[in-house]
Write a protein that holds these residues in place. Structure first.
Motif, mmCIF file in Angstrom:
data_model
loop_
_atom_site.group_PDB
_atom_site.id
_atom_site.type_symbol
_atom_site.label_atom_id
_atom_site.label_comp_id
_atom_site.label_asym_id
_atom_site.label_seq_id
_atom_site.Cartn_x
_atom_site.Cartn_y
_atom_site.Cartn_z
ATOM 1 N N ASP A 211 10.821 -2.839 5.353
ATOM 2 C CA ASP A 211 12.215 -2.575 4.970
ATOM 3 C C ASP A 211 12.341 -2.172 3.507
ATOM 4 O O ASP A 211 13.406 -1.749 3.061
ATOM 5 C CB ASP A 211 13.074 -3.825 5.217
ATOM 6 C CG ASP A 211 13.203 -4.153 6.697
ATOM 7 O OD1 ASP A 211 13.350 -3.217 7.492
ATOM 8 O OD2 ASP A 211 13.136 -5.350 7.042
ATOM 9 N N ASN A 212 11.272 -2.310 2.773
ATOM 10 C CA ASN A 212 11.292 -1.996 1.341
ATOM 11 C C ASN A 212 9.916 -1.461 0.949
ATOM 12 O O ASN A 212 9.132 -2.123 0.286
ATOM 13 C CB ASN A 212 11.644 -3.242 0.524
ATOM 14 C CG ASN A 212 11.814 -2.936 -0.949
ATOM 15 O OD1 ASN A 212 12.176 -1.833 -1.337
ATOM 16 N ND2 ASN A 212 11.534 -3.928 -1.782
ATOM 17 N N LEU A 213 9.639 -0.230 1.351
ATOM 18 C CA LEU A 213 8.312 0.342 1.178
ATOM 19 C C LEU A 213 8.012 0.670 -0.285
ATOM 20 O O LEU A 213 8.912 0.984 -1.061
ATOM 21 C CB LEU A 213 8.178 1.618 2.014
ATOM 22 C CG LEU A 213 8.264 1.443 3.536
ATOM 23 C CD1 LEU A 213 8.285 2.798 4.224
ATOM 24 C CD2 LEU A 213 7.106 0.592 4.056
ATOM 25 N N ALA A 214 6.732 0.607 -0.619
ATOM 26 C CA ALA A 214 6.302 1.021 -1.956
ATOM 27 C C ALA A 214 6.541 2.522 -2.131
ATOM 28 O O ALA A 214 6.582 3.282 -1.163
ATOM 29 C CB ALA A 214 4.824 0.697 -2.143
ATOM 30 N N THR B 211 4.494 10.676 2.486
ATOM 31 C CA THR B 211 5.684 9.894 2.808
ATOM 32 C C THR B 211 5.358 8.425 2.564
ATOM 33 O O THR B 211 4.198 8.016 2.638
ATOM 34 C CB THR B 211 6.100 10.079 4.277
ATOM 35 O OG1 THR B 211 5.085 9.536 5.141
ATOM 36 C CG2 THR B 211 6.317 11.554 4.607
ATOM 37 N N ASP B 212 6.376 7.636 2.281
ATOM 38 C CA ASP B 212 6.153 6.206 2.073
ATOM 39 C C ASP B 212 5.608 5.552 3.338
ATOM 40 O O ASP B 212 4.720 4.698 3.279
ATOM 41 C CB ASP B 212 7.453 5.525 1.644
ATOM 42 C CG ASP B 212 7.934 5.982 0.280
ATOM 43 O OD1 ASP B 212 7.116 6.546 -0.486
ATOM 44 O OD2 ASP B 212 9.128 5.788 -0.023
ATOM 45 N N LYS B 213 6.120 5.968 4.491
ATOM 46 C CA LYS B 213 5.648 5.410 5.763
ATOM 47 C C LYS B 213 4.191 5.784 6.013
ATOM 48 O O LYS B 213 3.357 4.939 6.351
ATOM 49 C CB LYS B 213 6.523 5.903 6.917
ATOM 50 C CG LYS B 213 7.914 5.299 6.991
ATOM 51 C CD LYS B 213 8.643 5.802 8.235
ATOM 52 C CE LYS B 213 10.005 5.146 8.391
ATOM 53 N NZ LYS B 213 10.697 5.590 9.633
ATOM 54 N N GLY B 214 3.893 7.069 5.890
ATOM 55 C CA GLY B 214 2.549 7.538 6.186
ATOM 56 C C GLY B 214 1.507 6.935 5.262
ATOM 57 O O GLY B 214 0.419 6.527 5.705
ATOM 58 N N TYR C 117 -5.846 0.803 -11.662
ATOM 59 C CA TYR C 117 -6.722 -0.325 -11.343
ATOM 60 C C TYR C 117 -5.967 -1.557 -10.848
ATOM 61 O O TYR C 117 -6.581 -2.444 -10.251
ATOM 62 C CB TYR C 117 -7.539 -0.719 -12.579
ATOM 63 C CG TYR C 117 -8.350 0.414 -13.157
ATOM 64 C CD1 TYR C 117 -9.577 0.771 -12.608
ATOM 65 C CD2 TYR C 117 -7.881 1.140 -14.252
ATOM 66 C CE1 TYR C 117 -10.320 1.812 -13.132
ATOM 67 C CE2 TYR C 117 -8.617 2.174 -14.792
ATOM 68 C CZ TYR C 117 -9.838 2.517 -14.223
ATOM 69 O OH TYR C 117 -10.560 3.562 -14.740
ATOM 70 N N VAL C 118 -4.671 -1.604 -11.095
ATOM 71 C CA VAL C 118 -3.930 -2.843 -10.828
ATOM 72 C C VAL C 118 -2.692 -2.656 -9.959
ATOM 73 O O VAL C 118 -2.103 -3.648 -9.506
ATOM 74 C CB VAL C 118 -3.508 -3.518 -12.155
ATOM 75 C CG1 VAL C 118 -4.739 -3.922 -12.954
ATOM 76 C CG2 VAL C 118 -2.607 -2.596 -12.980
ATOM 77 N N ASP C 119 -2.266 -1.434 -9.712
ATOM 78 C CA ASP C 119 -1.027 -1.213 -8.964
ATOM 79 C C ASP C 119 -1.171 -1.755 -7.540
ATOM 80 O O ASP C 119 -2.075 -1.356 -6.809
ATOM 81 C CB ASP C 119 -0.700 0.277 -8.916
ATOM 82 C CG ASP C 119 0.744 0.531 -8.532
ATOM 83 O OD1 ASP C 119 1.211 -0.055 -7.534
ATOM 84 O OD2 ASP C 119 1.407 1.335 -9.216
ATOM 85 N N PRO C 120 -0.279 -2.676 -7.129
ATOM 86 C CA PRO C 120 -0.419 -3.292 -5.803
ATOM 87 C C PRO C 120 -0.290 -2.331 -4.642
ATOM 88 O O PRO C 120 -0.791 -2.620 -3.549
ATOM 89 C CB PRO C 120 0.688 -4.361 -5.785
ATOM 90 C CG PRO C 120 1.653 -3.948 -6.843
ATOM 91 C CD PRO C 120 0.851 -3.261 -7.894
ATOM 92 N N LYS C 121 0.373 -1.192 -4.817
ATOM 93 C CA LYS C 121 0.537 -0.292 -3.682
ATOM 94 C C LYS C 121 -0.767 0.361 -3.248
ATOM 95 O O LYS C 121 -0.878 0.909 -2.168
ATOM 96 C CB LYS C 121 1.592 0.781 -3.967
ATOM 97 C CG LYS C 121 1.271 1.802 -5.030
ATOM 98 C CD LYS C 121 2.349 2.876 -5.052
ATOM 99 C CE LYS C 121 2.228 3.828 -6.239
ATOM 100 N NZ LYS C 121 2.685 3.173 -7.489
#
Length: 393
Positions: free
Chosen positions: A43-46, A68-71, A382-386
């Motif tokens: 519901d709140n995509l990266a 796309t955020d979904k893909g 190196y650190v971005d959670p997405k």
């Protein structure tokens, strides 16, 4: 006879029970939530699709498969999922680690049936590559095609359909039985059906989303009109290295440098610093396994994030992992030897007048170019959670 109003109450009671939403509701993403917890929120995509890209970056090889955020979310799961290997021990991320700019510190990465035939290439800024082909030998015409070739490789992920391996259709069956894939493929594509093409599209979107534009170089480039100008945030040494990197060398008839720069940008032009299309090999023609030579390696990753900002290498360099420091790399280009069997495949820019180039480097020049190369490294990638492992959060 019972009064009619009693029968009416009974009907209303049945209707109420049959419309009890608390009993009828089934969460369509229950498996995703159970598996990934807070690391993936459908519901709140990266933000993968609308990341900031500097105006001076003009290349984009992903126009046929827009992010796309979904893909990319599905691609992230596939990238880190060990279920994509035949024995559930290896994922794409095994060889392409976020902590090392999506490369590997091992010379050859460990697969399900041995090791990789070449060093794992960094995946930084693959979307902005000047060269559309992928793999060191450019055997994949697109990133989409590239993404499933390691899965189909006997040594790497084991769904080769040869040497006793199951084939790719068995992987499709395997993934189709996993609850979170039923939900994710329907979320992205509108149906639970899994195909190789859908896997390729999602993986390529995720890989293309991995970008690095927060380096010292990018800070300086944003302040000037072009790369030829000194960057105000650079040291004198870094600006000297930038000039040497960009300026073409001048050679005499023997291939010995008499003036000018080092000509690195002839193959790795700013601001993408990717390999120029139609390049020849760079003189590194060894093989990791077996004997003989291999002159087919003409691809290279972007020079961005060769090292971390502290100067630590993101793994050994070249397809053989033969170099473990920047000074040795620069030294290789400083004195090119044309090996037997490589006279025609070696990039022409490295053999002026038919001779291997001799740059006659000074220590000051070597140190300046190394200082410049270190400005191409960012920190966020190196650190971005997405871009991190969703299974471990």
């Amino acid at each position: 006879m019972k009064p009619k109003w009693i029968s009416l109450l009974a009907i209303l009671s049945l209707w109420s029970c049959s419309n009890d939403s608390s009993e009828a509701y089934v969460d369509p993403y229950a498996n995703v939530k159970a598996t990934f917890g807070n690391s993936i929120d459908l519901d709140n995509l990266a933000n993968y699709a609308n990341q900031t890209i500097p105006t001076y970056i003009t290349k984009d090889n992903g126009m046929a498969n827009p992010i796309t955020d979904k893909g990319a979310t599905l691609g992230r799961v596939l990238f880190y999922d060990k279920n994509l290997s035949s024995n559930n021990t290896v994922s794409c991320a095994t060889c392409h680690q976020q902590a090392n700019a999506f490369s590997d510190t091992n010379v050859a990465s460990i697969g399900v049936n041995g090791t990789t035939g070449r060093h794992a290439m960094r995946l930084i800024n693959a979307r902005f590559a000047n060269e559309n082909k992928f793999f060191w030998d450019e055997r994949a015409a697109t990133l989409e095609i590239q993404t499933t070739q390691p899965i189909r490789n006997h040594n790497e992920m084991g769904y080769s359909g040869a040497n006793g391996d199951e084939d790719f259709s068995n992987l499709i069956t395997k993934l189709s039985g996993i609850g979170y894939y039923k939900e994710l493929f329907k979320f992205v594509y509108g149906t639970e059906e899994i195909t190789e093409n859908k896997i390729q599209l999602a993986l390529a979107q995720f890989v293309r989303s991995i970008q690095s534009f927060d380096s010292k170089y990018d800070v300086g480039r944003a302040q000037v009109a072009n790369d030829g100008q000194p960057f105000p945030n650079f040291t004198n040494q870094e600006n000297q290295g930038k000039q040497l990197f960009q300026a073409p060398p001048q050679f005499d008839a023997t291939g010995s440098r008499t003036g000018g720069g080092l000509g690195c940008a002839g193959c790795h032009a700013a601001p993408e610093f990717d390999i120029a299309p139609n390049s020849g090999n760079n003189g590194i023609i060894g093989v990791l396994n077996g004997t003989g030579i291999d002159v087919t390696n003409t691809r290279a990753p972007s020079l961005r994030d060769l090292v971390k900002t502290n100067g630590t290498l993101n793994g050994p360099m070249m397809h053989t992992g033969v170099f473990t420091d920047l000074q040795t790399v620069i030294g290789h280009y400083g004195n090119i030897t044309i090996a037997p069997g490589n006279a025609n495949a070696l990039d022409p820019k490295l053999r002026p007048g038919g001779n291997g180039q001799k740059l006659n480097l000074t220590a000051q020049e070597v140190n300046a170019v190394m200082a410049f190369l270190k400005t191409l490294s960012g920190t966020n990638v190196y650190v971005d959670p997405k871009w991190s492992n969703p299974f471990s959060n």
